[in-house]
Write a protein that holds these residues in place. Structure first.
Motif, PDB file in Angstrom:
ATOM      1  N   GLN A 185       0.812  -1.242  -0.161  1.00  0.00           N
ATOM      2  CA  GLN A 185       0.104   0.128   0.076  1.00  0.00           C
ATOM      3  C   GLN A 185       0.946   1.310  -0.106  1.00  0.00           C
ATOM      4  N   ASP A 186       0.387   2.465  -0.376  1.00  0.00           N
ATOM      5  CA  ASP A 186       0.893   3.755  -0.685  1.00  0.00           C
ATOM      6  C   ASP A 186       0.840   4.187   0.785  1.00  0.00           C
ATOM      7  N   GLN A 187       2.037   3.889   1.770  1.00  0.00           N
ATOM      8  CA  GLN A 187       2.158   4.295   3.045  1.00  0.00           C
ATOM      9  C   GLN A 187       3.271   4.136   3.548  1.00  0.00           C
ATOM     10  N   SER A 349      -9.087   2.431   3.604  1.00  0.00           N
ATOM     11  CA  SER A 349      -7.984   2.006   2.442  1.00  0.00           C
ATOM     12  C   SER A 349      -6.610   1.924   3.418  1.00  0.00           C
ATOM     13  N   HIS A 350      -5.789   0.933   2.963  1.00  0.00           N
ATOM     14  CA  HIS A 350      -6.475  -0.107   2.128  1.00  0.00           C
ATOM     15  C   HIS A 350      -6.140  -1.436   3.000  1.00  0.00           C
ATOM     16  N   TYR A 351      -6.904  -1.440   4.062  1.00  0.00           N
ATOM     17  CA  TYR A 351      -6.753  -2.778   5.017  1.00  0.00           C
ATOM     18  C   TYR A 351      -7.873  -2.472   5.983  1.00  0.00           C
ATOM     19  N   THR A 376      -0.830  -5.351  -4.360  1.00  0.00           N
ATOM     20  CA  THR A 376       0.570  -5.725  -4.799  1.00  0.00           C
ATOM     21  C   THR A 376       1.143  -4.854  -5.830  1.00  0.00           C
ATOM     22  N   HIS A 377       0.919  -3.539  -5.756  1.00  0.00           N
ATOM     23  CA  HIS A 377       1.090  -2.650  -6.594  1.00  0.00           C
ATOM     24  C   HIS A 377       2.551  -2.544  -7.483  1.00  0.00           C
ATOM     25  N   GLY A 378       3.579  -2.827  -6.758  1.00  0.00           N
ATOM     26  CA  GLY A 378       4.836  -2.919  -7.257  1.00  0.00           C
ATOM     27  C   GLY A 378       5.310  -3.909  -8.413  1.00  0.00           C
ATOM     28  N   GLY A 421      -9.425  -5.429  -2.065  1.00  0.00           N
ATOM     29  CA  GLY A 421      -7.999  -4.794  -1.789  1.00  0.00           C
ATOM     30  C   GLY A 421      -7.796  -3.714  -2.742  1.00  0.00           C
ATOM     31  N   ASN A 422      -6.895  -3.390  -2.862  1.00  0.00           N
ATOM     32  CA  ASN A 422      -6.455  -2.281  -3.673  1.00  0.00           C
ATOM     33  C   ASN A 422      -5.238  -2.433  -4.641  1.00  0.00           C
ATOM     34  N   GLU A 423      -5.503  -1.932  -5.860  1.00  0.00           N
ATOM     35  CA  GLU A 423      -4.030  -2.254  -6.935  1.00  0.00           C
ATOM     36  C   GLU A 423      -3.242  -3.442  -6.761  1.00  0.00           C
ATOM     37  N   ALA A 424      -4.005  -4.453  -7.245  1.00  0.00           N
ATOM     38  CA  ALA A 424      -3.252  -5.617  -7.048  1.00  0.00           C
ATOM     39  C   ALA A 424      -3.478  -6.512  -8.407  1.00  0.00           C
ATOM     40  N   ARG A 462     -13.967   3.173 -10.090  1.00  0.00           N
ATOM     41  CA  ARG A 462     -12.900   3.733 -10.877  1.00  0.00           C
ATOM     42  C   ARG A 462     -12.173   4.550  -9.841  1.00  0.00           C
ATOM     43  N   MET A 463     -10.976   4.757 -10.298  1.00  0.00           N
ATOM     44  CA  MET A 463     -10.346   6.021  -9.724  1.00  0.00           C
ATOM     45  C   MET A 463      -9.577   7.101 -10.625  1.00  0.00           C
ATOM     46  N   TYR A 464      -9.889   8.247 -10.223  1.00  0.00           N
ATOM     47  CA  TYR A 464      -9.255   9.477 -10.913  1.00  0.00           C
ATOM     48  C   TYR A 464      -9.890   9.529 -12.278  1.00  0.00           C
ATOM     49  N   ALA A 465     -10.990   9.066 -12.420  1.00  0.00           N
ATOM     50  CA  ALA A 465     -11.757   9.174 -13.785  1.00  0.00           C
ATOM     51  C   ALA A 465     -11.961  10.899 -14.085  1.00  0.00           C
ATOM     52  N   VAL A 532     -12.701  10.666  -1.651  1.00  0.00           N
ATOM     53  CA  VAL A 532     -11.768  11.542  -1.865  1.00  0.00           C
ATOM     54  C   VAL A 532     -10.413  10.757  -1.445  1.00  0.00           C
ATOM     55  N   TRP A 533      -9.252  11.170  -2.259  1.00  0.00           N
ATOM     56  CA  TRP A 533      -8.180  10.645  -1.878  1.00  0.00           C
ATOM     57  C   TRP A 533      -7.165  11.849  -1.217  1.00  0.00           C
ATOM     58  N   GLU A 534      -7.050  11.819  -0.075  1.00  0.00           N
ATOM     59  CA  GLU A 534      -7.279  11.122   1.015  1.00  0.00           C
ATOM     60  C   GLU A 534      -7.918  12.076   2.207  1.00  0.00           C
ATOM     61  N   ASN A 565       7.106  13.420  -1.353  1.00  0.00           N
ATOM     62  CA  ASN A 565       5.676  13.836  -0.366  1.00  0.00           C
ATOM     63  C   ASN A 565       4.593  13.432  -1.131  1.00  0.00           C
ATOM     64  N   PHE A 566       4.665  12.349  -1.807  1.00  0.00           N
ATOM     65  CA  PHE A 566       3.201  11.726  -2.218  1.00  0.00           C
ATOM     66  C   PHE A 566       2.323  11.144  -1.242  1.00  0.00           C
ATOM     67  N   VAL A 567       2.943  11.206  -0.041  1.00  0.00           N
ATOM     68  CA  VAL A 567       2.360  10.549   1.228  1.00  0.00           C
ATOM     69  C   VAL A 567       1.604  11.812   2.001  1.00  0.00           C
ATOM     70  N   MET A 568       1.728  12.846   1.236  1.00  0.00           N
ATOM     71  CA  MET A 568       0.911  14.276   1.763  1.00  0.00           C
ATOM     72  C   MET A 568       0.051  14.371   1.059  1.00  0.00           C
ATOM     73  N   ASP A 569      -1.268  13.857   0.860  1.00  0.00           N
ATOM     74  CA  ASP A 569      -2.204  14.262   0.222  1.00  0.00           C
ATOM     75  C   ASP A 569      -3.516  14.113   0.690  1.00  0.00           C
ATOM     76  N   GLY A 570      -3.695  14.657   1.882  1.00  0.00           N
ATOM     77  CA  GLY A 570      -4.856  14.459   2.587  1.00  0.00           C
ATOM     78  C   GLY A 570      -5.418  15.868   2.650  1.00  0.00           C
ATOM     79  N   ALA A 966      -1.704  16.246  -9.711  1.00  0.00           N
ATOM     80  CA  ALA A 966      -0.655  15.348  -9.087  1.00  0.00           C
ATOM     81  C   ALA A 966      -1.115  13.844  -9.087  1.00  0.00           C
ATOM     82  N   CYS A 967      -2.363  13.609  -9.292  1.00  0.00           N
ATOM     83  CA  CYS A 967      -2.642  12.015  -9.649  1.00  0.00           C
ATOM     84  C   CYS A 967      -4.188  12.313 -10.280  1.00  0.00           C
ATOM     85  N   GLY A 968      -4.146  12.636 -11.422  1.00  0.00           N
ATOM     86  CA  GLY A 968      -5.814  12.916 -12.056  1.00  0.00           C
ATOM     87  C   GLY A 968      -5.568  14.050 -12.908  1.00  0.00           C
TER      88      GLY A 968
HETATM   89  C1  IPT Z   1      -3.637   5.233  -6.186  1.00  0.00           C
HETATM   90  C2  IPT Z   1      -3.826   4.440  -4.888  1.00  0.00           C
HETATM   91  O1  IPT Z   1      -4.677   3.352  -4.817  1.00  0.00           O
HETATM   92  C3  IPT Z   1      -3.645   4.978  -3.588  1.00  0.00           C
HETATM   93  O2  IPT Z   1      -3.408   4.244  -2.628  1.00  0.00           O
HETATM   94  C4  IPT Z   1      -2.705   6.329  -3.743  1.00  0.00           C
HETATM   95  O3  IPT Z   1      -1.424   5.788  -3.873  1.00  0.00           O
HETATM   96  C5  IPT Z   1      -3.123   7.145  -4.919  1.00  0.00           C
HETATM   97  O4  IPT Z   1      -2.987   6.372  -6.285  1.00  0.00           O
HETATM   98  C6  IPT Z   1      -2.224   8.149  -4.943  1.00  0.00           C
HETATM   99  O5  IPT Z   1      -1.946   9.064  -3.917  1.00  0.00           O
HETATM  100  S1  IPT Z   1      -2.998   4.319  -7.577  1.00  0.00           S
HETATM  101  C7  IPT Z   1      -2.632   5.312  -8.921  1.00  0.00           C
HETATM  102  C8  IPT Z   1      -2.079   4.582  -9.825  1.00  0.00           C
HETATM  103  C9  IPT Z   1      -3.752   5.974  -9.302  1.00  0.00           C
END
Ligand code: IPT
Length: 998
Positions: A185-187, A349-351, A376-378, A421-424, A462-465, A532-534, A565-570, A966-968
């Motif tokens: 997971q992204d964390q 998300s995501h557990y 299993t995103h990696g 789950g997510n992104e597996a 879907r995500m980020y459509a 919303v993410w997140e 800083n992709f973990v700072m998206d709240g 940034a993601c979308g």
């Molecule tokens: C999406 C992830 O599901 C989420 O955990 C988080 O990483 C987010 O992106 C970005 O902050 S997956 C991405 C390929 C759209």
């Protein structure tokens, strides 16, 4: 030399030994004893082969102590390693199911006394609610078993190893294991025993597990009970005292569904819970049930027969000091805050979160998508080759995870969807999980976003459509091709309810366009909203070597690979402060809609099922932002989905200032999450009489000048302003740059660029290429008349032929100083611009500019695609509070649609500015900050901003939108700022004495 790792570390099997199958996390009165507290602890950087530490008489006196629950990397001030942040990347070689020999391993030991009367227990269980990522357990030197699945509960039967009195528990925890491949997971990666450890005495004839499946149909509640117990456990009694129910089942075969009359249904809006006990001679289990039926009918997702719209947040478990260690008080406050911001749904998300979180969700009221601990995103990095999701070797691990997820939390009315789950990626193991859920719980649909073709899930997700794509999904008969689907699969997906499991990436300043997504939900019933993410930033509180505290993100702990800083998206900063985006969200999703129609107000209740009897409606009138009058409105109770019309109050309209009417819907009484009077919805109506801005007085008689003169409060030397209202000042200079937001730094392809050279390149990069952050100026001319000064400058960057002509005209209009700036770009600018503004630098001198009072939009920052939380009014703020402390400094603080501004020093108003709209009625915005955009852009963290001796005022004719690139998607074209000519027109005066606002 063969790997030093014992084989079980890379074993894909989910667990070994006396590990038991999953069951509900129940509130039972059987004796139990918490093993939370201090344990002896030793960390090894590689796995020590010897397991001698587990022996009863092992001498651990040389070990450290650590508190359980905790993550060892957040303990001991770095002595036990540091957290690692990665999004998609694995922080170890992709070599499944193997992990490196360098595998931080924590050995834990503690003693506990088993009470003498526990010897009557039939069995004693040792329960671990969360250990990252794999652990092995010994009791009194005897090996009990092992378990993987970090955010899942694991119970071991330790009966035969225990004795009355003193016992020794030893646990070995490996940071990396085969399980790590399933937990990408992204964390932050945060190893350790991070949730509760409990010893539980199970009595003979106890109730192993119970599941109360509830429903609500045709005004009746139903309870379908599943009791897992030996025959000897009967009779079993279910009591629901509030409704006078006492049902005794003599044998297992007698257990039958109950119809319950006179119940109120459970919903996120009215989370009506009933206390129930399920008991027998050996134990009593306390439960809180809510009656609701989840159902998919065609492309609609219904609860209790009514369509649900998710106004949801993706919620990680994260805390700046504790990491994923649960703190109930903090979690409750966090959920109450969600309620105050009109959030009605949570995706875990995501557990699975700490089990108590679901009790809180039941109680406070949220629709919950409960997600399994799986990502299993990696494997994306290797084109999904070897992805566990489609490899039979991992099938048991997948099934074990979903079983532990569903079984633990199945009793919660708040959970309305299970997520695999997510992104597996996709594959047969996911399909097998889904089949298992369908067989086990027919009462809740299955979600998994990665099932693009809809082969094994029940909702389309879907995500980020983009807004456009979301609209196409909502449209009946749309032929648009759906992501990764054949036309036939796309057609199937369109028969299902749709939700955005992630959207509105809230990284840094943004997102924009929340209102556009929300509008679609009300237009197309197939669309069920989104998450919303997140919810919050995952910053970890740490200090610089000099001792300055700050919130760390990826790279701050020297990680080998990380994602910054992709973990700072709240929508919440790490320190619990809501960002302006959360206020915007609240305004956009407000459950009451106001529509002004002549002298009437239409009030529409957009809620799922609650009427408006919990609300009061207030009105307020302001003239140029100054309070004039207020009152309550008589509004009939409006049922969910209905509207009512009421007359607007008669209000005093001013002839020489703006008249604004504000309507608020507020809570009539306090709730578990807010006080009475808390505002849940707001709207404003402009009742001003129109007054034109004073015309521009054409100046003639211009003659060349050296530009040294005084015009009222302004002094010029060589054509440059040097003093204003008695203070030193530099500028104004053209400012086209803003410190790039995380969205400006985003390079997603989802942009409105037909030019291949700039598609896929971030705006920040393009702005740097064009030199917007390093503009230089050449004076073209200076002229004056008796009461006016005109300068023309050509502004441009090194190695660029592109330019902007800036004409500034200063004049005296009566006692007032007027500045008119004409900004005209040359042809050839290809990209969007961050802003079109002019900047004044105001050095501190004896009395620093440290505050502002303004009439315009506020109180918080706003941008063209994020204006819904902003209202027209009069506001004050310190300079400090005008900026938001985003984890990575970036553009912040813009206040839109300015009319009047006073710069203050202490309590003294130093300078008054009136801002006129341009000839098309567009009003400028302003930013007042202690740093220039260039300084902000250079800082990676707030502590890197230099000390400042100057306040900077930027008046912007326009700003670029925020978007969520940034993601979308990028900024919607309507809110993208294209280079264009603009006019800024200001009147200035010292202290009081400006004529009224236009
Ligand atoms: C999406 C992830 O599901 C989420 O955990 C988080 O990483 C987010 O992106 C970005 O902050 S997956 C991405 C390929 C759209």
């Amino acid at each position: 030399m063969p790997s030093q790792l014992p084989a079980y570390v890379s074993d894909t099997a989910p667990g070994r030994g006396a590990l038991r199958t999953a069951r509900s996390w129940l509130h039972s009165d059987v004796p139990s004893h918490s093993l939370n507290g201090m344990w002896r602890f030793r960390l090894s950087q590689t796995i020590p082969v010897a397991e001698d530490f587990a022996a009863e008489d092992f001498d651990d006196s040389g070990w450290d102590s650590i508190s359980v629950p905790s993550h060892w990397v957040l303990q001991g001030d770095g002595a036990y390693g540091r957290p690692i942040y990665t999004n998609v990347q694995f922080p170890f070689p992709i070599d499944p199911p193997h992990v490196p020999d360098e595998n931080p391993t924590g050995d834990y030991r503690r003693h506990f006394d088993m009470p003498a009367d526990w010897s009557e227990a039939e069995r004693v269980l040792l329960r671990f609610d969360g250990v990252e990522s794999l652990f092995k357990l010994w009791v009194n030197g005897e090996e009990i078993g092992s378990a993987g699945g970090s955010r899942l509960a694991h119970e071991f039967d330790v009966t035969s190893s225990l004795r009355p009195g003193d016992n020794v528990v030893a646990v070995r925890v490996h940071q990396w294991s085969a399980a790590s491949y399933l937990e990408d997971q992204d964390q932050w990666w945060l190893p350790g025993i991070f949730r509760d450890v409990t010893v539980i005495a199970r009595p003979a004839g106890g109730i192993e597990d119970v599941w109360l499946r509830t429903g609500f149909e045709n005004g009746y509640g139903q309870i379908e009970t599943e009791v897992t117990a030996d025959a000897a456990a009967f009779p079993v009694t279910l009591r629901l005292p509030e409704l006078g129910i006492q049902q005794v089942w003599a044998t297992a075969a007698d257990v039958a569904p109950l119809d319950v009359d006179g119940v109120e249904p459970w919903s996120a809006e009215q989370p009506r819970l009933y206390d129930v006990t399920v008991s027998n001679a050996a134990e009593s289990i306390a439960m809180r049930v809510g009656f609701r039926t989840v159902e998919i009918r065609g492309d609609q997702f219904l609860i209790n027969g009514r369509r649900v719209v998710f106004h949801g947040m993706n919620r990680h478990e994260t805390h700046p000091e504790r990491g994923r260690v649960f703190d109930e008080e903090h979690a409750r406050e966090d959920l109450a805050r969600m309620k105050r911001f009109n959030v009605n749904a949570i995706r875990t998300s995501h557990y699975p979160p700490h089990p108590r979180l679901l009790d809180l969700a039941d109680e406070l009221g949220f629709w919950v998508i409960l997600e399994c601990d799986l990502e299993t995103h990696g494997f994306d990095e290797v084109d999904w080759v070897g992805n566990p999701s489609d490899d039979p070797m991992w099938r048991d691990a997948y099934l074990d995870r979903i079983r532990r997820t569903v079984e633990r939390d199945k009793n919660h009315p708040s959970i309305v969807i299970w997520s695999l789950g997510n992104e597996a990626g996709t594959g047969s193991n996911l399909a097998a999980m889904s089949a298992w859920v369908h067989a086990r719980d027919a009462g809740r649909p299955v979600h998994y976003e990665g099932d693009h073709a809809g082969e094994y899930t029940d909702v389309y997700s879907r995500m980020y459509a983009s807004v456009l794509e979301t609209e196409q999904i909502g449209t009946e008969g749309s032929r648009s091709k759906l992501l990764n689907c054949t036309p036939a699969q796309g057609a199937r997906q369109r028969t299902k309810p749709f939700l955005l499991c992630e959207y509105a990436h809230a990284m840094g300043n943004g997102p924009g366009a929340l209102d556009q997504y929300e509008a679609l939900v009300h237009e197309y019933p197939r669309l069920h909203g989104g998450f919303v993410w997140e919810w919050r930033d995952h910053g970890i509180l740490t200090t610089t070597p000099e001792g300055t505290p700050y919130y760390a993100y990826g790279g701050d702990f020297g990680e080998v690979v990380h994602d910054g800083n992709f973990v700072m998206d709240g929508m919440l900063l790490s320190n619990d402060v809501p960002t302006p985006s959360l206020h915007e969200y609240k305004a956009v999703v407000q459950p009451v809609r106001f529509t002004f129609d002549g002298d009437e107000l239409a009030i529409t209740n957009l809620r799922h099922s609650a009427d408006t009897s919990d609300l009061r409606f207030r009105w307020r009138v302001e003239h140029d932002g100054t309070f004039v009058d207020s009152g309550d409105m008589e509004v009939p109770v409006v049922a969910a989905g209905s509207s009512a019309r009421v007359p607007l109050p008669r209000i005093p309209v001013s002839q020489d200032s703006e008249t604004w009417l504000t309507i608020d819907a507020v809570l009539a009484a306090g709730t578990a999450w807010a006080r009475d009077g808390h505002v849940i919805a707001t709207a404003q109506l402009d009742r001003s009489t129109r007054r034109p801005a004073p015309g521009v007085r054409p100046q003639t008689n211009w003659r060349q000048s050296d530009g040294t003169l005084t015009l009222g409060i302004a002094e010029f030397i060589d054509g440059s302003l040097v003093r204003l209202a008695g203070r030193a000042v530099a500028g104004p200079r053209l400012e086209l740059f803003r410190a790039p937001t995380d969205n400006d730094e985003g390079a997603s392809e989802d942009v409105d660029e037909s030019d291949a050279a700039i598609a896929g390149v971030s705006n920040a990069e393009l702005w740097h290429r064009d030199g917007l952050d390093r503009l230089t100026s050449r004076r073209v001319s200076v002229e004056r008349t008796a009461k006016a000064l005109r300068t023309i400058a050509r502004v441009s960057a090194a190695n660029s032929a592109l330019s902007v002509i800036v004409e500034s005209v200063w004049s005296l209009e009566g006692d007032e100083l007027e500045l008119r700036v004409e900004i005209e770009p040359s042809s050839g600018w290809l990209t969007v611009w961050p802003r079109i503004g002019i900047r004044f630098d105001l050095p501190d001198g004896a009395a620093p500019i440290d505050g502002a009072e303004w009439f315009g939009l506020g109180p918080l920052e706003s941008y063209p695609d994020s204006l819904r939380a902003a209202r027209t009014g009069r506001f004050t703020s310190t300079v400090r509070d005008l900026s938001v402390d985003y984890a990575r400094p970036q553009e912040t603080g813009h206040r839109s649609q300015l009319r009047q501004l006073a710069l203050t020093s202490g309590s003294t108003k130093v300078l008054h500015i009136v801002a006129f709209p341009d000839t098309r009625g567009r009003r400028p915005g302003f930013t007042l900050s202690r740093h220039t955009p260039q300084q902000i852009a250079r800082a990676g963290h707030p502590f890197e901003l230099p000390d400042s001796t100057t306040s900077h005022l930027i008046v912007d004719a326009a700003q670029h939108g925020l978007g969520s690139r940034a993601c979308g998607p990028d900024v919607w074209p309507e809110f993208a700022l294209r280079p264009e000519s603009r006019t800024i027109r200001l009147r200035m005066a010292a202290g009081r004495g400006l004529s009224r606002n236009p």
